[in-house]
Enzyme design. Structure first.
Site, PDB file in Angstrom:
ATOM      1  N   ARG A   1       0.737  -1.073  -0.003  1.00  0.00           N
ATOM      2  CA  ARG A   1      -0.154   0.048   0.161  1.00  0.00           C
ATOM      3  C   ARG A   1       1.035   1.258   0.076  1.00  0.00           C
ATOM      4  NH1 ARG A   1       2.346   1.714   3.663  1.00  0.00           N
ATOM      5  NH2 ARG A   1       1.220   3.450   3.584  1.00  0.00           N
ATOM      6  N   GLY A   2       0.218   2.444  -0.120  1.00  0.00           N
ATOM      7  CA  GLY A   2       1.044   3.711  -0.195  1.00  0.00           C
ATOM      8  C   GLY A   2       1.128   3.892  -1.784  1.00  0.00           C
ATOM      9  N   ALA A   3       1.020   5.138  -1.949  1.00  0.00           N
ATOM     10  CA  ALA A   3       0.521   5.431  -3.555  1.00  0.00           C
ATOM     11  C   ALA A   3       1.796   5.071  -4.352  1.00  0.00           C
ATOM     12  CB  ALA A   3       0.239   7.160  -3.624  1.00  0.00           C
TER      13      ALA A   3
ATOM     14  N   ARG B   1      -7.172  -0.027  -6.897  1.00  0.00           N
ATOM     15  CA  ARG B   1      -7.613   0.728  -5.765  1.00  0.00           C
ATOM     16  C   ARG B   1      -7.455   2.289  -6.707  1.00  0.00           C
ATOM     17  NH1 ARG B   1      -4.058   1.065  -0.524  1.00  0.00           N
ATOM     18  NH2 ARG B   1      -6.171   2.026   0.317  1.00  0.00           N
TER      19      ARG B   1
ATOM     20  N   GLN C   1      -1.718   2.079   9.945  1.00  0.00           N
ATOM     21  CA  GLN C   1      -0.542   2.221   9.382  1.00  0.00           C
ATOM     22  C   GLN C   1       0.748   2.984  10.097  1.00  0.00           C
ATOM     23  OE1 GLN C   1      -3.415   3.031   8.042  1.00  0.00           O
ATOM     24  NE2 GLN C   1      -3.628   2.391   5.708  1.00  0.00           N
TER      25      GLN C   1
ATOM     26  N   ASP D   1      -1.786  10.833  -1.705  1.00  0.00           N
ATOM     27  CA  ASP D   1      -2.249   9.816  -2.936  1.00  0.00           C
ATOM     28  C   ASP D   1      -2.670  10.619  -4.072  1.00  0.00           C
ATOM     29  OD1 ASP D   1      -2.978   8.687  -0.138  1.00  0.00           O
ATOM     30  OD2 ASP D   1      -2.510   6.707  -1.609  1.00  0.00           O
TER      31      ASP D   1
ATOM     32  N   ASN E   1      -5.419  12.262   0.867  1.00  0.00           N
ATOM     33  CA  ASN E   1      -4.360  11.412   1.796  1.00  0.00           C
ATOM     34  C   ASN E   1      -5.255  10.675   2.734  1.00  0.00           C
ATOM     35  OD1 ASN E   1      -1.727  10.531   2.220  1.00  0.00           O
ATOM     36  ND2 ASN E   1      -1.955  11.553   4.104  1.00  0.00           N
ATOM     37  N   LYS E   2      -4.507   9.867   3.525  1.00  0.00           N
ATOM     38  CA  LYS E   2      -5.376   8.825   4.426  1.00  0.00           C
ATOM     39  C   LYS E   2      -6.549   9.694   5.153  1.00  0.00           C
ATOM     40  CE  LYS E   2      -5.124   5.360   4.623  1.00  0.00           C
ATOM     41  NZ  LYS E   2      -6.188   4.700   3.944  1.00  0.00           N
TER      42      LYS E   2
END
Ligand code: MRU
Length: 375
Positions: free
Chosen positions: A60-62, A102, A209, A250, A260-261
């Site tokens: 995960r993570g852009a 995603r 996370q 992201d 973002n998150k």
């Protein structure tokens, strides 16, 4: 490199979120769902498995999911039929599957589009050459990301005062990128400059996370870190125990709005209320100049169980509804500066983004040179 089952990892850490096997037929992923207690790698030989690994958050993570998807396209090409029209439809379907895995991180679509364009460009004599060409391109996306992280880290570190107590949200580190990290790249660069920083990693509910990944990464590098509940950051700011916040992204829209998150917006509002700098670090591949503003960024909704269950234990009585948006949008006006490998956009908005954006003429010259290099 200890721990990474790959003789030549492109990550610059002692672990790697994603690598392509030397013979270009497997994507190797660190199983992030098992961190911080288990460090285990998965080896995926099929593009459908790569799609599932992205959707299910093995990786995960852009930037990291963009790199993973690029390697997924290599694996798809390695298994593709040789007949040209069958090859094209196989690769087009693989690209569609990866892009749908995603929705919020634009790096994913960007990397897949670049790989598909190359796959369908008629520059190779043999199927083997084609796989080699795609593998080279995907590894370049990976290397460029690590380089971008180092550059934005250096820009960002200039704005970090010695002794700063830094809040970060989610994980925007080596685990979320090709290596080094975006927000954690800024933190690493400040630490490497000898600044006596300390980090507060908020847990980042519901997927944790911050608690599971950011704290693990920083502790491993010897960077002082403490984990706090998401809801503690306001009180700590009010008590003067946080000096600035830095997060990843992201997708950045062309007006500077930042996705973002989930929970990032809360942090930005708190920083504004306490007159603290709120910084964002992201590679240019996260900037979506075709997206007019944050209202046009697709926000992923994830499964209710991420909130209603804690492992096997039910936290919300059955029958009660749960909402689980995985990202939020912070308006550009709340961002003190965006650090990219191309420079710093501050105040963040269309003007500062256009100032550091690649020029169209330079872009087409670059693509012409790129095409030449591959013929
Ligand atoms: O759902 P995730 O874990 O993929 O979300 C990750 C984030 O929101 C990160 O902050 C973002 O991708 C930046 S990573 C360098």
């Amino acid at each position: 490199m200890a721990g990474v089952p790959h003789p030549e990892p492109l990550s610059c850490a002692s672990y790697s979120a994603v690598e392509l096997s030397l013979d270009n037929d497997r994507v190797i992923l660190l199983e992030q769902r098992e961190l911080p207690t288990v460090e285990r790698y998965l080896s995926l030989a099929d593009c459908a498995e790569v799609v599932a690994a992205i959707t299910d958050m093995v990786v995960r993570g852009a930037p990291a999911i963009g790199i993973t998807a690029a390697y997924g396209m290599v694996v798809a090409a390695a298994k593709a039929p040789r007949e040209p029209s069958d090859f094209s439809s196989h690769m087009t379907a693989a690209a569609a599957g990866l892009k749908a895995s995603r929705p919020t991180a634009v790096n994913l679509a960007w990397a897949v589009d670049a790989m598909l364009q190359l796959a369908l460009s008629d520059v190779c004599e043999s199927a083997e050459d084609r796989v080699e060409l795609l593998a080279d391109r995907a590894r370049r996306i990976h290397r460029d990301d690590v380089e971008a992280c180092r550059r934005m880290g250096a820009y960002g570190a200039e704005r970090v005062p010695d002794g700063a107590r830094i809040l970060t949200h989610c994980n925007a580190g080596a685990l979320a990128t090709g290596g080094y990290g975006t927000a954690l790249g800024v933190i690493r660069a400040a630490h490497e400059l000898g600044k006596a920083i300390t980090v507060l990693a908020d847990e980042t509910r519901p997927y944790l996370q911050g608690a599971r990944l950011t704290a693990w990464e920083l502790h491993r590098d010897g960077i002082p870190v403490e984990v706090i509940a998401d809801s503690a950051s306001g009180a700590l700011m009010r008590n003067g125990q946080i000096d600035l916040a830095v997060v990843g992204s992201d997708r950045v829209a062309s007006n500077g709005d930042v996705a973002n998150k989930i929970g990032t917006y809360n942090v930005a509002v708190l920083c504004r209320a306490h007159e603290l700098p709120f910084y964002v670090a992201a590679p240019w591949s996260t900037v979506d100049m075709a997206c007019v503003d944050g209202n046009h960024i697709p926000i992923e909704e994830r499964a209710a169980e991420e909130i209603s269950m804690s492992g096997e234990r039910r936290m919300v009585a059955s029958g009660i509804g749960v909402r689980n948006p995985a990202f939020d949008v912070t308006p550009a006006s709340l961002v003190s500066a965006l650090f990219t490998e191309r420079g710093v956009a501050s105040p963040l908005g269309p003007a500062s983004l256009n100032q550091i954006a690649p020029q169209v003429a330079a872009k087409s010259r670059d693509s012409a040179m790129e095409a030449k290099r591959h013929v």
